[in-house]
Design an enzyme around this catalytic site. Sequence first.
Site: not given
Ligand SMILES: NC(=O)c1ccc[n+]([C@@H]2O[C@H](COP(=O)([O-])OP(=O)(O)OC[C@H]3O[C@@H](n4cnc5c(N)ncnc54)[C@H](OP(=O)(O)O)[C@@H]3O)[C@@H](O)[C@H]2O)c1
Length: 427
Positions: A14, A102, A126, A129, A184, A198, A202, A300
């Site tokens: 994200v 979330k 926003e 969820v 994926g 999850d 939500k 996504g």
């Molecule tokens: N993916 C989705 O489709 C989606 C949808 C809705 C909501 N969300 C929410 O959005 C958030 C992010 O999701 P994501 O899928 O983008 O996660 P992700 O791909 O795992 O990315 C997490 C990012 O945060 C960084 N990070 C984690 N812990 C850290 C720390 N202690 N200090 C500094 N940086 C840190 C990581 O750094 P590194 O890259 O260096 O490891 C990475 O860049 C989550 O809360 C998730 O529930 C995601």
Amino acid sequence: MDSLKVAVLGAGVVGSQVVRLLTEQKSELAQRVGAPLEVIGVAVRDPKRSRHGVPAELLTTDASSLVAKADIVVEVMGGIQPAKDLILQAIANGASVVTANKALLSREGSDLVLAAEKAGVDLYFEASVAGAIPLLRPIRESLAGDKVNRVMGIVNGTTNYILSKMETEHATYEDVLVQAQDLGYAEADPTADVAGHDAAAKAAILASLAFHTKVTIEDVYCEGITKVTDADIIAAEEMGFVVKLLAVAERMGDDAIVVRVHPTMVPKSHPLANVRDAFNAVFVEAESAGELMFFGRGAGGAPTASAVLGDVVAAARNRVTGGIGPGDSSYAELRKLDISHARTRYYLHIKVADRPGVLAKIAGVFADNDVSIQVLHQDGRGSDASLVIRTHKASDAALAATLSGISKLDVVDSIIGVMRVEGERGE
Ligand SMILES: NC(=O)c1ccc[n+]([C@@H]2O[C@H](COP(=O)([O-])OP(=O)(O)OC[C@H]3O[C@@H](n4cnc5c(N)ncnc54)[C@H](OP(=O)(O)O)[C@@H]3O)[C@@H](O)[C@H]2O)c1
């Protein structure tokens, strides 16, 4: 006007899309906000790893120093800590916060809301969820003058993808999960999705907003899809239903709610039945508005970043004009009842002895527990004899007592399948 300083915490799926959009749409966003948005840094764990669309010079491991300089903090790192402390630090500093987290909101959301309220800053979420789908803002703002009675939806794309494939390919849960992981759609460790956690997070966030009541994930009954069998899917199909993992939050009388997540049979004629693959959809029933349905991509990078950006622009506009947007209240303090109080229809598949008197004994247990049978048919003969039963609405407690009574009958071999049924009108 001076630029607004935006700190982005996280550059994963994200975060990297958030930074890309903030960069690519810089001049458009400045027009919409009334001031330029300047990304002052992006916090990550590993600054050496290159990230598409995120300039290397913006990366830092010092999230706290970044937060200290920001007007708007976008938290997309996930997890409870350090995310929570960084958000509280931002709020204490007078910064507006946008988060997609979330897991954190469903556990400690009320602490964050309270802190934001006290500090007089915006806290928007926003994207937490149903990804791209505008859902929380319509509930919080558009329905602010109405009374929401029920929120029911598909809020987890991974499980919806798995159940859709089990249905269309008649494959087992285990086979489809492996396929989903290869493509994926499912994480290497899929527990949070398939166990329903999850969706439960939500559901808690949705219920809090919809019912103006503090609801945490602990208040949500949660049953995932790991026990859904291909036999359940086929049975549903034969009856004109599909199986979906639903999150349901509903009022029970004037002063209580039940919030639950579980596999559910939904009639094929219901709009939620046609929500397939990784899509999400949420039905909201409000007293005056009636039924509303929200549909779209629930996850996504880019879709989720779209929702994050919407919040960033809203928070930025508020800073430009002075003041804050509508916050979240928990004044109603409705009682949170456990699942035993929920009222739904049920599907049961029972392996029985093939001899006279079986039906009477089983029907007697239903009657004793005040569970009314809507449809019953017998399947197979001899050692394959079974009964498929659908009930009218009954409480979960009554159904549990019925199941316990039936399983003790000498004419019952085993209970092959039990599932809640939603989406039909009436009792
Ligand atoms: N993916 C989705 O489709 C989606 C949808 C809705 C909501 N969300 C929410 O959005 C958030 C992010 O999701 P994501 O899928 O983008 O996660 P992700 O791909 O795992 O990315 C997490 C990012 O945060 C960084 N990070 C984690 N812990 C850290 C720390 N202690 N200090 C500094 N940086 C840190 C990581 O750094 P590194 O890259 O260096 O490891 C990475 O860049 C989550 O809360 C998730 O529930 C995601």
